[in-house]
Design an enzyme around this catalytic site. Sequence first.
Site, short mmCIF file in Angstrom:
data_model
loop_
_atom_site.label_atom_id
_atom_site.label_comp_id
_atom_site.label_asym_id
_atom_site.label_seq_id
_atom_site.Cartn_x
_atom_site.Cartn_y
_atom_site.Cartn_z
N ASN A 241 19.86 4.29 34.73
CA ASN A 241 21.20 3.73 34.87
C ASN A 241 20.82 2.27 35.44
OD1 ASN A 241 23.98 4.00 34.26
ND2 ASN A 241 24.11 4.32 36.24
N ILE B 234 26.87 -1.84 28.08
CA ILE B 234 26.50 -0.55 28.18
C ILE B 234 27.14 0.02 29.49
CG2 ILE B 234 24.60 1.17 28.43
CD1 ILE B 234 22.91 -0.90 26.62
N PRO B 235 28.07 0.85 29.69
CA PRO B 235 28.95 0.74 30.69
C PRO B 235 28.39 1.78 31.86
CG PRO B 235 29.78 2.41 28.93
CD PRO B 235 28.69 1.34 28.40
N CYS B 236 27.30 1.25 32.40
CA CYS B 236 26.84 2.17 33.56
C CYS B 236 27.76 2.22 34.62
CB CYS B 236 25.25 1.51 33.95
SG CYS B 236 25.22 -0.20 34.59
N HIS B 237 28.78 1.26 34.72
CA HIS B 237 29.69 1.53 35.90
C HIS B 237 30.60 2.64 35.76
CE1 HIS B 237 31.74 -0.65 32.54
NE2 HIS B 237 32.91 -0.03 33.22
#
Length: 167
Positions: free
Chosen positions: A123, A132-135
């Site tokens: 991540n 790429i929604p790592c949040h």
Amino acid sequence: MMILYVKMKERKRAVKTAIYHSPFGNMELSYEEGGVISLQMAKEGTKGEAPFGLALTVFRELDEYFQGRRKTFDIPCRTHGTAFQEKVWAALREIPYGETRSYRDIAEAIGHPKAYRAVGMANNANPLFIIIPCHRVIGADGSLTGYGGGLPMKKALLMLEKKHSIS
């Protein structure tokens, strides 16, 4: 002693950069023919080329995202991670807009239930934050954990998505 020099032919990639002015500060976009390579917070003084082509599409999609009108990104991405990282990044793309998952949830989703720390490392290595929604990945106890753009940005992105997912 004979020394043999071999000249290797290098394949040069035409990587372009452009600066996107986000609500959180400047972001550096790197892209090449065929897709986006990275989107990260820009370092102080970073300069990019005038955006055109793919960069303009990315900027439009980011604008729509920050306005709450875009929930997924349609731009082509060219990530270059390990097989494990690519699995994690694919799983991140599956987290619905406005929702979160824990590192353990991601580890289980990719078939490595005990690899939640490795998921955290993958991540952290995500080259395309927001896209790429790592949040959307949080601690098992619901706490916000590290984010490349900083925890205030992570919290704001999650709040933005929560606000716009109620429709």
